[in-house]
Structures are given as C-alpha cells and as structure tokens.
Design an enzyme around this catalytic site. Structure first.
Site, PDB file in Angstrom:
ATOM      1  N   CYS A  38      41.489  22.890  52.554  1.00  0.00           N
ATOM      2  CA  CYS A  38      40.109  23.125  53.005  1.00  0.00           C
ATOM      3  C   CYS A  38      39.182  22.048  52.435  1.00  0.00           C
ATOM      4  O   CYS A  38      38.890  22.042  51.243  1.00  0.00           O
ATOM      5  CB  CYS A  38      39.701  24.538  52.557  1.00  0.00           C
ATOM      6  SG  CYS A  38      37.933  24.797  52.422  1.00  0.00           S
ATOM      7  N   CYS A  41      35.907  23.088  50.664  1.00  0.00           N
ATOM      8  CA  CYS A  41      36.185  23.697  49.356  1.00  0.00           C
ATOM      9  C   CYS A  41      36.121  22.648  48.259  1.00  0.00           C
ATOM     10  O   CYS A  41      35.665  22.899  47.146  1.00  0.00           O
ATOM     11  CB  CYS A  41      37.583  24.324  49.324  1.00  0.00           C
ATOM     12  SG  CYS A  41      37.756  25.742  50.426  1.00  0.00           S
TER      13      CYS A  41
END
Length: 290
Positions: A38, A41
């Site tokens: 991700c 993230c």
C-alpha cells in the site's frame, strides 16, 4: 519498518488485546493498519511516527501489518488501507481511512490527547528563569553544560558568574566578569559587578537581625540603615533595600560622600531599566532630587 520506541510498536493478533486494548486505559493508542503493497501507507506511517514522537509518550502508536495479522483486521472489519483508529479506554473513539494531511490527524487527536507541556527549548532562558526564582544551583548546572559546548556566549558567562557569586565564589566570579569585554553587554556586566560588590560588602557586615534591631532602636542610624540595605541587596531583597536607601538619601543626602545615591544607581544597574522596581524608585529618587 522498525522504528520502535517505548511508544511506537508493532501490534499482532497475539498481543493486540494487551498492547492496544489494555494500554488504551492508560494512554490513547493510535492504531495504524497498513500493508507492504500500500503506497499511501508508506507516506502516512512516518508522519504518524513523528506525531507520536511529538506527544512524548502521551500517545502510543501501534502498527498492524494487515497481510499478517488477519484476525485483528477481521475483528474491526478493516476494508481499505491505510485505516487509522484511535483507541481510548478500551474502545475505538475516532479514526479515518486513507492518507490525511498532518493537520487533519492532529485535529482528530486534539480532543483526546494532551500535548506535553513545552519545555524551555532554550537552556539560557531556563537558566535565567531558575536564577530569577532563586534556584542558583540549577541555573549554574544548566549554564555550565551550555558553556562547556560554547563558552563565547557573554550573557551566559555573566549569569554563570552571578550564580557562583551567590555561593560565595566571589574571586572566581570577578575573574570571569573581567574576562568578558563586550560593549553590547555593558548593562548586564554593570549589574553583575554591582551584585558582586554587594555580596563582598555584606561578608564583613553584622548580621541582618542585629542591624534591624539597631534601626528599630534608632531609625536615624545612618550606618545601620545603609548596612542593612547592603545585607538585603546581597540576599536579593531589592524592594526593602531600595526603600531603606531612599529614606537614607532623603534624610542625609551627603552621608558618606553621597553613598546612598551611588548605591541606588548601582541597584538600578543590577536590576536593569525595565524592572518595575527600577521604574518606581527612579521616579521617587527624581522627586527627592528636585
């Protein structure tokens, strides 16, 4: 992603109950659900770490790797990453999904977490404050540490000399002050030298209690009035000293070659022009002179 400090840690299926739920009864715990694949993230996490650092232990940050800790993810029904949830007293109280600007994260935390009291960043300011409060040993220790790294700070040297003078090292204090030759610190130097003068004069004088008794017995005892004022100056009881010196000046202007007037001016140096006592007593002296 190891950035573990006592308040930033990885939380797992096995320890989530303890590290997050139980911990949140003491301090709020921010849980960052993330995964390796991700991209947002990876932007968010360093920012959350920085925010947690800024709370200096008032906020805990738990990182949950969603690829590994499937149980926790299922328990909270996490749908998208990153998701951030704030736990307090065992309950999720707030949170957000997706990357957010720092201001938004801080705004979410604000109602739930107390920011630590700001420390005086500037050690010199901290030392000045300690000195003003009569904590000379503390001020001296702070200044010593400061000067060991950089001994060219004239203001710090002058204040350091005043600290050691307070514990009776008058000779050493004088040596330090004589070594400071800076035009822009003229007023500070004059003040520190005035303080040394009062401290060294006080060493040879009778006790304050004896002098007070003499003044009580004979309010016109010029010598006792003057000596008591010097004793008070050495103890930083400035208002009482100024009061005594002004009375002496009004009563006997020429006593000891105008010593009361000279000493008043020295006290003004010592306290500095913007000190409220200086403003008041300059005015009183002025009206006594004219």
């Amino acid at each position: 992603m190891s950035h573990d400090t006592p308040y930033i840690f990885e939380a797992t299926d096995a320890d989530f109950q303890q590290t997050v739920i139980e911990n949140s009864f003491n301090k709020p715990v921010l849980v960052d659900f993330w995964a390796d694949w991700c991209a947002p993230c990876k932007v968010l996490m360093p920012m959350l770490e920085q925010i947690a650092e800024s709370y200096q232990g008032e906020l805990l940050l738990a990182k949950v790797n969603c690829d590994v800790e499937q149980q926790v993810v299922g328990m909270f029904g996490i749908r998208s990453l990153p998701t951030v949830v704030l736990f307090k007293d065992g309950q999720p109280v707030d949170g957000f999904a997706g990357a957010q600007p720092e201001s938004a994260v801080r705004a979410m935390l604000e109602p739930h977490v107390a920011l630590p009291a700001p420390k005086a960043d500037d050690p010199f300011e901290a030392a000045q404050q300690a000195f003003a409060e009569g904590q000379y040993a503390q001020a001296e220790a702070t200044l010593k540490a400061m000067l060991s790294e950089d001994n060219s700070n004239a203001s710090a040297l002058i204040l350091y000399a005043r600290c050691i003078a307070e514990r009776g090292e008058l000779g050493e204090a004088r040596t330090i002050l004589d070594a400071v030759s800076s035009d822009e610190h003229k007023a500070e130097l004059a003040g520190a030298k005035a303080q040394l003068t009062f401290l060294s004069q006080a060493e040879t004088l009778p006790d304050a209690a004896d002098l007070k008794a003499r003044v009580a017995q004979d309010p016109n005892d010029d010598e006792a009035t003057y000596q008591l004022a010097v004793r008070q100056l050495a103890r930083q009881q400035y208002e009482a000293a100024l009061d005594g010196l002004l009375k002496l000046f009004k009563r006997n202007r020429g006593w000891n070659e105008g010593l009361a007037h000279k000493t008043l001016l020295q006290v003004f140096d010592l306290l500095g022009n913007d000190h409220p006592l200086v403003t008041t007593y300059r005015r009183k002296l002025f009206s006594a002179l004219y």
